[in-house]
Write a protein that holds these residues in place. Structure first.
Motif, short mmCIF file in Angstrom:
data_model
loop_
_atom_site.label_atom_id
_atom_site.label_comp_id
_atom_site.label_asym_id
_atom_site.label_seq_id
_atom_site.Cartn_x
_atom_site.Cartn_y
_atom_site.Cartn_z
N ASP A 189 17.67 53.27 56.96
CA ASP A 189 17.61 54.19 55.84
C ASP A 189 18.55 53.75 54.72
O ASP A 189 18.19 53.77 53.53
CB ASP A 189 17.96 55.60 56.31
N LYS A 190 19.75 53.33 55.09
CA LYS A 190 20.72 52.88 54.09
C LYS A 190 20.25 51.60 53.41
O LYS A 190 20.34 51.48 52.17
CB LYS A 190 22.07 52.65 54.76
N ARG A 236 17.55 52.47 50.90
CA ARG A 236 18.07 53.14 49.72
C ARG A 236 18.87 52.18 48.83
O ARG A 236 18.85 52.31 47.60
CB ARG A 236 18.89 54.36 50.12
N SER A 284 17.85 51.49 44.93
CA SER A 284 18.85 51.58 43.86
C SER A 284 18.94 50.27 43.08
O SER A 284 19.01 50.28 41.84
CB SER A 284 20.21 51.94 44.46
#
Length: 378
Positions: free
Chosen positions: A248-249, A252, A256
């Motif tokens: 998930d990180k 993301r 970004s």
């Protein structure tokens, strides 16, 4: 019916996320790269203990919060999101949970309060050379001598064995499996350091006629087999939760980056190929989330979860693989720059994939269960 998290689950998740976001940074993680320092943040460990998070799934009788496996799974997911330098899975899930579930009351009193307070460190030896099934040890044996057991053999990839107070391990016996708490400083125990891509301290634990007293024996025979099956499923799902947080990180971070990076004077996030790649990552992560939470939920409720654990394991391996590759591609050269934090996530995603084992092998096992009427049949 409300399928959302309970208030206490949200509280645990938010507390863990806040502590980790405040204390785990790329700069701090860089000090552990290439084994420059031991990958264990003792100060952060103490903060977890003071916040009660080390005892989140320990019964209140023994100084814990008294919550369940779901709350513990959310804690591990947050650790994966931060790739925190903490031995949460080996300490809390692979060692402390089996003690709480299977140990005698005297053993629980001896270990669990210190687990919750952070006074001691536990770990588990679940791997042997050429054997990735922790429920079927064959290179480590135990022979009964009176009330004691004498162990011989070898375990590999044991995290934090050099500083652990006890190592939970299983050994083959004449009537099944013995599960014991090994003192790594006992006579006949030798440790050899291993190097792994995540820089986590791991060791080969060699056993030469190591005597285990009755007080450090958790289970034998069929009880030992049941303990290891119980432990293996929860450790597997914990790795899936860690993989979920890291995936998930990484996703993301990629979203970004593409929303800021320009090429030909426009944001690359507006390129159709980039958008499709990022969308596939999102779908992958949400599928992993759904299947991991499903397995955690069934285990938390004491239900049979063999099928759900295998499905989560398949998704965790495949999603970690796909997301790490996509994140690297979307970042371009920045993704492999060691001054940029993405590479650590990709390393952990690959490591977890290998630790979980090949998805094809697990898929074959699930297929056999379906063919035998043991899965998804009324």
């Amino acid at each position: 019916m409300d399928f959302g998290f309970s208030e206490q689950q949200r509280d645990v998740q938010n507390l863990a996320r806040q502590i980790l976001s405040d204390n785990v940074t790329a700069e701090k993680l860089s000090q552990y790269d290439d084994y420059k320092a031991e990958r264990f943040d003792r100060e952060l460990w103490q903060k977890f203990a003071e916040a009660g998070l080390l005892g989140v799934a320990i019964d209140e009788e023994f100084g814990g919060m008294g919550f369940g496996f779901f709350e513990l799974g959310l804690l591990v997911e947050e650790a994966g999101r931060a790739i925190a330098p903490l031995p949460l899975i080996s300490h809390l899930i692979s060692a402390a949970l089996p003690i709480q579930q299977f140990a005698s009351h005297a053993q629980k009193l001896a270990w669990l309060p210190k687990v919750a307070s952070g006074e001691i460190l536990l770990t588990a030896a679940l791997s042997e050379a050429y054997n990735d099934d922790p429920t079927q040890p064959y290179l480590t044996t135990a022979k009964a001598e009176g009330d004691s057991l004498v162990l011989n053999g070898e375990k590999t990839n044991v995290p934090f064995a050099h500083i652990a107070d006890r190592i939970l391990l299983a050994a083959k016996t004449s009537d099944g499996i013995a599960v014991v708490l090994l003192n790594p400083k006992a006579e006949g125990v030798s440790l050899s350091a291993q190097q792994v891509t995540t820089y986590e301290p791991q060791y080969v634990v060699s056993l030469n006629n190591v005597r285990i007293g009755a007080g450090d024996i958790l289970a034998t025979g069929m009880d030992g087999q049941a303990l290891m099956q119980w432990l293996a499923e929860r450790t597997t799902v914990a790795l899936c939760a860690h993989q979920l947080g890291a995936s998930d990180k990484a996703m993301r971070m990629s979203a970004s980056y593409t929303a800021e990076r320009k090429q030909f004077g426009v944001l690359i996030s507006t390129f159709q190929a980039v958008g499709h790649r990022a969308a596939n990552c999102f779908i992958d992560v949400e599928c992993l989330r759904l299947n991991t939470y499903q397995a955690i939920s069934r285990l938390d409720g004491g239900l049979d979860a063999t099928n759900e654990v295998q499905i989560a394991k398949i998704w965790a391996g495949d999603v970690g693989h796909r997301v790490s590759y996509a994140a690297q591609h979307l970042h371009g050269g920045t993704g492999i720059d060691r001054d940029y934090p993405l590479w650590r996530y990709c390393t952990w995603l690959r490591y977890n994939e290998m630790a979980l084992g090949g998805s094809a092998k697990t898929l074959a096992k699930l297929g056999k269960r379906i063919a035998a009427g043991q899965a998804f049949c009324s």
